[in-house]
Enzyme design. Sequence first.
Site, PDB file in Angstrom:
ATOM      1  N   SER A  41      11.068 -12.315  -5.352  1.00  0.00           N
ATOM      2  CA  SER A  41      12.322 -12.016  -6.036  1.00  0.00           C
ATOM      3  C   SER A  41      13.488 -12.679  -5.313  1.00  0.00           C
ATOM      4  O   SER A  41      13.341 -13.193  -4.206  1.00  0.00           O
ATOM      5  CB  SER A  41      12.546 -10.499  -6.096  1.00  0.00           C
ATOM      6  OG  SER A  41      13.094 -10.027  -4.876  1.00  0.00           O
ATOM      7  N   GLY A  42      14.666 -12.619  -5.941  1.00  0.00           N
ATOM      8  CA  GLY A  42      15.867 -13.182  -5.334  1.00  0.00           C
ATOM      9  C   GLY A  42      16.768 -12.139  -4.714  1.00  0.00           C
ATOM     10  O   GLY A  42      17.933 -12.435  -4.399  1.00  0.00           O
ATOM     11  N   CYS A  73       0.829  -1.192   0.000  1.00  0.00           N
ATOM     12  CA  CYS A  73       0.000   0.000   0.000  1.00  0.00           C
ATOM     13  C   CYS A  73       0.868   1.249   0.000  1.00  0.00           C
ATOM     14  O   CYS A  73       2.094   1.181  -0.057  1.00  0.00           O
ATOM     15  CB  CYS A  73      -0.901   0.019   1.234  1.00  0.00           C
ATOM     16  SG  CYS A  73      -1.869  -1.487   1.461  1.00  0.00           S
ATOM     17  N   ILE A  88      12.622 -11.455 -18.382  1.00  0.00           N
ATOM     18  CA  ILE A  88      12.815 -10.487 -19.461  1.00  0.00           C
ATOM     19  C   ILE A  88      14.099 -10.837 -20.199  1.00  0.00           C
ATOM     20  O   ILE A  88      15.139 -11.084 -19.580  1.00  0.00           O
ATOM     21  CB  ILE A  88      12.902  -9.047 -18.906  1.00  0.00           C
ATOM     22  CG1 ILE A  88      11.523  -8.578 -18.450  1.00  0.00           C
ATOM     23  CG2 ILE A  88      13.468  -8.091 -19.922  1.00  0.00           C
ATOM     24  CD1 ILE A  88      10.548  -8.301 -19.562  1.00  0.00           C
ATOM     25  N   ASP A 122      -3.509  -9.073   8.452  1.00  0.00           N
ATOM     26  CA  ASP A 122      -2.364  -8.814   9.326  1.00  0.00           C
ATOM     27  C   ASP A 122      -2.393  -7.435   9.962  1.00  0.00           C
ATOM     28  O   ASP A 122      -1.712  -7.201  10.967  1.00  0.00           O
ATOM     29  CB  ASP A 122      -1.047  -9.017   8.571  1.00  0.00           C
ATOM     30  CG  ASP A 122      -0.976  -8.236   7.266  1.00  0.00           C
ATOM     31  OD1 ASP A 122      -1.955  -7.578   6.883  1.00  0.00           O
ATOM     32  OD2 ASP A 122       0.079  -8.302   6.604  1.00  0.00           O
TER      33      ASP A 122
END
Length: 632
Positions: free
Chosen positions: A363-364, A2, A291, A100
């Site tokens: 993600s990594g 948010c 990509i 949460d």
Amino acid sequence: MCGIAGIFHCGTIKPVDPARVERMCDALAHRGPDGSGVWTAPGVGLGHRRLSIIDIAGSPQPMHSADERHVISFNGEIYNFRALRRELEGLGAEFRTDGDTEVILAAYQRWGTDCLSRLHGMFAFAIYDRKDRTLFLARDRFGVKPLFMAMLSDGSMAFASELKGLLAHPLLRREVDPRAIEDYMTWGYVPDHSSILRGVEKLPAGHFRLLKHDAAPADPQQYWDISFAERRKGKPRDLEAELLHHLREAVTSRMVSDVPLGAFLSGGVDSSSVVAMMAEASRDPVRTCSIGFDVAAVDETSHAAKVAQLFGTDHVSREVGSDQFDAIDDIAAMFDEPFADASALPTWRVCQLARENVTVALSGDGADEAMAGYRRQVFHHHEERARRLLPAQLREKVIGPLAQAWPKADWAPRPLRAKSTLQALAGTGPQAYALALGTVPPAIRASLYGEDFRRQIGDYRAEHALEKVMRDAPARSGLDAAQYADLKFWLPGDILTKVDRTSMSVSLEAREPLLDHRLVEFAASLPEGLRVKGKQGKWLLKKAMERYLPADILYRSKQGFVTPIAEWLRGPLQGQTRAIAASSALARTGWFDRAQLSRIAEAHISGRSDHSRLLWQLIMLDKSLSRLGIAT
């Protein structure tokens, strides 16, 4: 995920105009397109823009506690909220929602500021206590989620998830801080201890701030820090198993979502490890995206496709052309502050692709910082060994002058390009690492600055802040200190800023499981030999993943998103390159020596030199100044 914004009066209580808070939130609409809300009371206003991820229909914000005493506006995700909820219910708490946000409220009511040590996740939030009339601001351990703050002329403090939220407030001064320009020219971004605008602050990662109506603003307080001071003992195989346990826990805890979820997959070690853990935990095919580039030398899609096939993922890939230069205005608009990491462009493109199919993507990011995966960390580790063997006088009186005299021969074979190595050996470890991490060395910056600008910054040098971080690090070695600096300085300022702004620009929530604080704390305790072995970083992670991933994924040379900016600046952006010294907003500031800028631009355009990284920094600075309308 948010966007939050708010206003709080310190030292007095004045009315807060709800329309003003609403305008601040509207500037953050991209962060939360699914809903909005504003709440005000004497001396305080909280605003929220919502991207629905958990408890889609049941957790509107700002949210009140059941007894109406506390009100929260929250950005982020708490991954252990269900376990916390059960614990709090056992202590008598009652809940009206399934998300949460209400758990944070209940945790704060039970444990006060100590609740932060119990929250596992990424977050920035504001909680107002209507009884004690205090505001509690907090940011997660690594700074995954941002929080900007500014004291205004009417005695109020405004805060927002992005600088553009503060810019929507009419009382915010748009006056540049010259030291931030020095920071930006050194690092290619404005680090968290700095801001492009005077008077604007960023709440540091792992800190909170308590504000009262009847007192001046209190300084931020640290509630968490990462330590490299201890060493884990045990057999390598046992430590490998423990690492895998932490990795599984980190990934599976971030797979909780009420909306479609997937992962970025580059085909490198980190993203492939995350996808492997996701596939192991999921009955359905994991959704992955990557990509590719129309330049074969930097295209990794074949590696990503191999991993996708190995784990049977639902994979989508798209090729990005090398003619993406027309998107740089969009990039400048995303970041507000100048940001010159050219990988922001392909990161944005992969976020756009992901958002077509999912609302949340894992993600990594974070493994290189936590587990010594950067080449500069490996080099620093070996340089520190050499530095310890060389007498200080030899380094100062022989190697130092030799480094000064050695030519910067980027064109020469690698063994002859010794200038940076000699400079590193001549200085201290922190000095050497600051030079390795920086983008524009001190001597070049000094040659660029105009005389008046040099007077404005005085003896301030951007490297000093990073050097201090390393000197004060809870560390036992130079490698420890370098990793600590990357986690505290580089990670929040560059990597996490890049991912937050590019993902949020398309209303995508990005989660970083490899930054689970328990996983990072474990990695920080590993012996150096299990982090770096020879030229290989992330050694234990790679060994642990051998049962999941083939050797050509684990041990191939590290790649990254590469953008062909050198060609752009000689071709389609040639006009903007020349304008830097002549007619741009940057040229009109008087900060830089125009003649020197012109020489650099012409040398690059002609092909005599490659100044692409420096020129890209200058162009992105120019675009930021133009968009913000900053007074100099």
